[in-house]
Design a protein around this motif. Structure first.
Motif, PDB file in Angstrom:
ATOM      1  N   THR A  27       0.854  -1.164  -0.056  1.00  0.00           N
ATOM      2  CA  THR A  27       0.032   0.102  -0.025  1.00  0.00           C
ATOM      3  C   THR A  27       0.923   1.230  -0.083  1.00  0.00           C
ATOM      4  OG1 THR A  27      -1.743   1.289   1.206  1.00  0.00           O
ATOM      5  CG2 THR A  27      -0.230  -0.136   2.561  1.00  0.00           C
ATOM      6  N   PHE A  28       0.330   2.186  -0.747  1.00  0.00           N
ATOM      7  CA  PHE A  28       1.278   3.487  -0.768  1.00  0.00           C
ATOM      8  C   PHE A  28       0.467   4.727  -0.285  1.00  0.00           C
ATOM      9  CE2 PHE A  28       2.661   0.712  -4.260  1.00  0.00           C
ATOM     10  CZ  PHE A  28       4.016   0.734  -4.084  1.00  0.00           C
ATOM     11  N   SER A  29      -0.479   4.238   0.471  1.00  0.00           N
ATOM     12  CA  SER A  29      -1.402   5.219   1.107  1.00  0.00           C
ATOM     13  C   SER A  29      -1.540   5.111   2.543  1.00  0.00           C
ATOM     14  CB  SER A  29      -2.861   5.383   0.463  1.00  0.00           C
ATOM     15  OG  SER A  29      -3.426   4.204   0.677  1.00  0.00           O
ATOM     16  N   ALA A  30      -1.991   6.176   3.270  1.00  0.00           N
ATOM     17  CA  ALA A  30      -2.252   5.896   4.791  1.00  0.00           C
ATOM     18  C   ALA A  30      -3.784   5.062   4.761  1.00  0.00           C
ATOM     19  CB  ALA A  30      -2.503   7.369   5.363  1.00  0.00           C
ATOM     20  N   TYR A  31      -3.778   4.638   5.923  1.00  0.00           N
ATOM     21  CA  TYR A  31      -5.002   3.764   5.828  1.00  0.00           C
ATOM     22  C   TYR A  31      -5.611   3.733   7.193  1.00  0.00           C
ATOM     23  CZ  TYR A  31      -1.070   0.561   7.069  1.00  0.00           C
ATOM     24  OH  TYR A  31      -0.027  -0.098   7.339  1.00  0.00           O
ATOM     25  N   ASP A  32      -6.945   3.845   7.474  1.00  0.00           N
ATOM     26  CA  ASP A  32      -7.481   3.601   8.820  1.00  0.00           C
ATOM     27  C   ASP A  32      -7.952   2.331   9.197  1.00  0.00           C
ATOM     28  OD1 ASP A  32      -9.062   6.230   7.458  1.00  0.00           O
ATOM     29  OD2 ASP A  32      -7.596   6.439   9.028  1.00  0.00           O
ATOM     30  N   MET A  33      -7.830   1.675  10.337  1.00  0.00           N
ATOM     31  CA  MET A  33      -8.244   0.489  10.687  1.00  0.00           C
ATOM     32  C   MET A  33      -9.430   0.385  11.632  1.00  0.00           C
ATOM     33  SD  MET A  33      -4.732  -1.887  10.564  1.00  0.00           S
ATOM     34  CE  MET A  33      -5.397  -3.204  10.286  1.00  0.00           C
ATOM     35  N   ALA A  34     -10.043  -0.843  11.663  1.00  0.00           N
ATOM     36  CA  ALA A  34     -11.174  -0.405  12.685  1.00  0.00           C
ATOM     37  C   ALA A  34     -11.483  -1.978  12.809  1.00  0.00           C
ATOM     38  CB  ALA A  34     -12.497  -0.028  11.862  1.00  0.00           C
ATOM     39  N   TRP A  35     -12.280  -2.110  14.053  1.00  0.00           N
ATOM     40  CA  TRP A  35     -12.986  -3.538  14.285  1.00  0.00           C
ATOM     41  C   TRP A  35     -14.473  -3.496  14.657  1.00  0.00           C
ATOM     42  CZ3 TRP A  35     -10.489  -8.017  15.348  1.00  0.00           C
ATOM     43  CH2 TRP A  35      -8.950  -8.070  15.524  1.00  0.00           C
ATOM     44  N   PHE A  36     -14.898  -4.513  13.918  1.00  0.00           N
ATOM     45  CA  PHE A  36     -16.500  -4.570  13.672  1.00  0.00           C
ATOM     46  C   PHE A  36     -16.838  -6.094  14.430  1.00  0.00           C
ATOM     47  CE2 PHE A  36     -16.917  -1.534  10.391  1.00  0.00           C
ATOM     48  CZ  PHE A  36     -15.918  -1.410   9.988  1.00  0.00           C
ATOM     49  N   ARG A  37     -18.054  -6.114  14.463  1.00  0.00           N
ATOM     50  CA  ARG A  37     -18.723  -7.374  15.127  1.00  0.00           C
ATOM     51  C   ARG A  37     -20.224  -7.591  14.627  1.00  0.00           C
ATOM     52  NH1 ARG A  37     -19.634  -6.016  21.569  1.00  0.00           N
ATOM     53  NH2 ARG A  37     -21.022  -4.389  21.315  1.00  0.00           N
ATOM     54  N   GLN A  38     -20.389  -8.875  14.623  1.00  0.00           N
ATOM     55  CA  GLN A  38     -21.735  -9.207  14.020  1.00  0.00           C
ATOM     56  C   GLN A  38     -22.151 -10.486  14.777  1.00  0.00           C
ATOM     57  OE1 GLN A  38     -21.882  -9.948   9.854  1.00  0.00           O
ATOM     58  NE2 GLN A  38     -24.173  -9.596   9.925  1.00  0.00           N
ATOM     59  N   ALA A  39     -23.262 -10.008  15.608  1.00  0.00           N
ATOM     60  CA  ALA A  39     -23.990 -11.189  16.404  1.00  0.00           C
ATOM     61  C   ALA A  39     -24.952 -11.876  15.505  1.00  0.00           C
ATOM     62  CB  ALA A  39     -24.487 -10.461  17.652  1.00  0.00           C
ATOM     63  N   PRO A  40     -25.290 -13.041  15.854  1.00  0.00           N
ATOM     64  CA  PRO A  40     -26.314 -13.799  15.155  1.00  0.00           C
ATOM     65  C   PRO A  40     -27.716 -12.927  14.836  1.00  0.00           C
ATOM     66  CG  PRO A  40     -25.306 -15.307  16.570  1.00  0.00           C
ATOM     67  CD  PRO A  40     -24.867 -13.938  16.847  1.00  0.00           C
ATOM     68  N   GLY A  41     -28.089 -12.757  13.687  1.00  0.00           N
ATOM     69  CA  GLY A  41     -29.451 -12.106  13.656  1.00  0.00           C
ATOM     70  C   GLY A  41     -29.254 -10.466  13.648  1.00  0.00           C
ATOM     71  N   LYS A  42     -27.808 -10.277  13.544  1.00  0.00           N
ATOM     72  CA  LYS A  42     -28.079  -8.756  13.784  1.00  0.00           C
ATOM     73  C   LYS A  42     -27.049  -8.034  12.834  1.00  0.00           C
ATOM     74  CE  LYS A  42     -28.517  -8.290  18.623  1.00  0.00           C
ATOM     75  NZ  LYS A  42     -28.453  -7.639  20.209  1.00  0.00           N
ATOM     76  N   GLU A  43     -27.130  -6.889  12.638  1.00  0.00           N
ATOM     77  CA  GLU A  43     -26.123  -6.260  11.469  1.00  0.00           C
ATOM     78  C   GLU A  43     -24.927  -6.140  12.059  1.00  0.00           C
ATOM     79  OE1 GLU A  43     -29.758  -3.943   8.880  1.00  0.00           O
ATOM     80  OE2 GLU A  43     -28.032  -2.573  10.065  1.00  0.00           O
ATOM     81  N   ARG A  44     -23.818  -5.955  11.053  1.00  0.00           N
ATOM     82  CA  ARG A  44     -22.351  -5.635  11.515  1.00  0.00           C
ATOM     83  C   ARG A  44     -22.518  -4.404  12.054  1.00  0.00           C
ATOM     84  NH1 ARG A  44     -17.917  -7.802   7.695  1.00  0.00           N
ATOM     85  NH2 ARG A  44     -19.222  -9.532   7.781  1.00  0.00           N
ATOM     86  N   GLU A  45     -21.724  -4.319  12.840  1.00  0.00           N
ATOM     87  CA  GLU A  45     -21.557  -2.843  13.673  1.00  0.00           C
ATOM     88  C   GLU A  45     -19.956  -2.425  14.005  1.00  0.00           C
ATOM     89  OE1 GLU A  45     -23.707  -2.687  17.321  1.00  0.00           O
ATOM     90  OE2 GLU A  45     -22.448  -4.206  18.323  1.00  0.00           O
ATOM     91  N   PHE A  46     -20.048  -1.387  13.956  1.00  0.00           N
ATOM     92  CA  PHE A  46     -18.543  -0.677  14.480  1.00  0.00           C
ATOM     93  C   PHE A  46     -18.233  -1.128  15.942  1.00  0.00           C
ATOM     94  CE2 PHE A  46     -16.477   1.678  11.425  1.00  0.00           C
ATOM     95  CZ  PHE A  46     -17.518   2.025  10.511  1.00  0.00           C
ATOM     96  N   VAL A  47     -17.099  -1.550  16.287  1.00  0.00           N
ATOM     97  CA  VAL A  47     -16.628  -1.514  17.544  1.00  0.00           C
ATOM     98  C   VAL A  47     -15.813  -0.566  18.203  1.00  0.00           C
ATOM     99  CG1 VAL A  47     -15.533  -2.972  19.161  1.00  0.00           C
ATOM    100  CG2 VAL A  47     -16.977  -4.121  17.888  1.00  0.00           C
ATOM    101  N   ALA A  48     -14.735  -0.376  17.247  1.00  0.00           N
ATOM    102  CA  ALA A  48     -13.743   0.575  17.595  1.00  0.00           C
ATOM    103  C   ALA A  48     -13.126   0.879  16.199  1.00  0.00           C
ATOM    104  CB  ALA A  48     -12.526   0.063  18.353  1.00  0.00           C
ATOM    105  N   ARG A  49     -12.413   1.998  16.153  1.00  0.00           N
ATOM    106  CA  ARG A  49     -11.887   2.946  14.883  1.00  0.00           C
ATOM    107  C   ARG A  49     -10.439   3.356  15.437  1.00  0.00           C
ATOM    108  NH1 ARG A  49     -17.239   4.923  13.365  1.00  0.00           N
ATOM    109  NH2 ARG A  49     -16.770   7.005  14.070  1.00  0.00           N
TER     110      ARG A  49
END
Length: 123
Positions: A27-49
């Motif tokens: 990669t030649f660019s800056a990048y942001d990273m994040a953690w997500f989670r998805q529980a059964p029957g639920k949408e994926r959501e942010f945890v931390a950025r």
């Protein structure tokens, strides 16, 4: 670009786990990273950025004060330290990276994803 997440498992309520996510590839660019989670029957959501500059870390309200996201000096590994785990934290946890200028707070902005690691918290 490849991401490899690990560290999930089964833990009792009140316990701790530490997830890690390694980033590889050119990669030649800056990048942001994040953690997500998805529980059964639920949408994926942010945890931390974790923005590229390392400022303005963000945590989802229910994990704030219990989870800590960190990054190594080479900026190719992030961790998610999860303390005081609760049954409602049970989910598949994913790490992802964003290398574009799209908004940091949109799931669709993140281009590359790890395979997910299961976290199960028993009561």
């Amino acid at each position: 670009v490849q991401l490899q997440a690990s560290g999930g498992g089964l833990v009792q309520a009140g316990g701790s786990l530490r997830l890690s996510c390694g980033f590889s590839g050119r990669t030649f660019s800056a990048y942001d990273m994040a953690w997500f989670r998805q529980a059964p029957g639920k949408e994926r959501e942010f945890v931390a950025r974790f923005p590229w500059r390392g400022d303005r870390l963000w945590y989802e309200g229910s994990v704030r004060g219990r989870f800590t996201m960190s990054r190594n000096a080479a900026k190719d590994t992030v961790w998610l330290q999860m303390n005081s785990l609760k049954p409602e934290d049970t989910a598949v946890y994913y790490c992802a990276v964003k290398m574009n200028s799209a908004p940091l707070d949109r799931i669709s902005s993140y281009e590359s994803w790890g395979q997910g690691t299961q976290v199960t918290v028993s009561s």
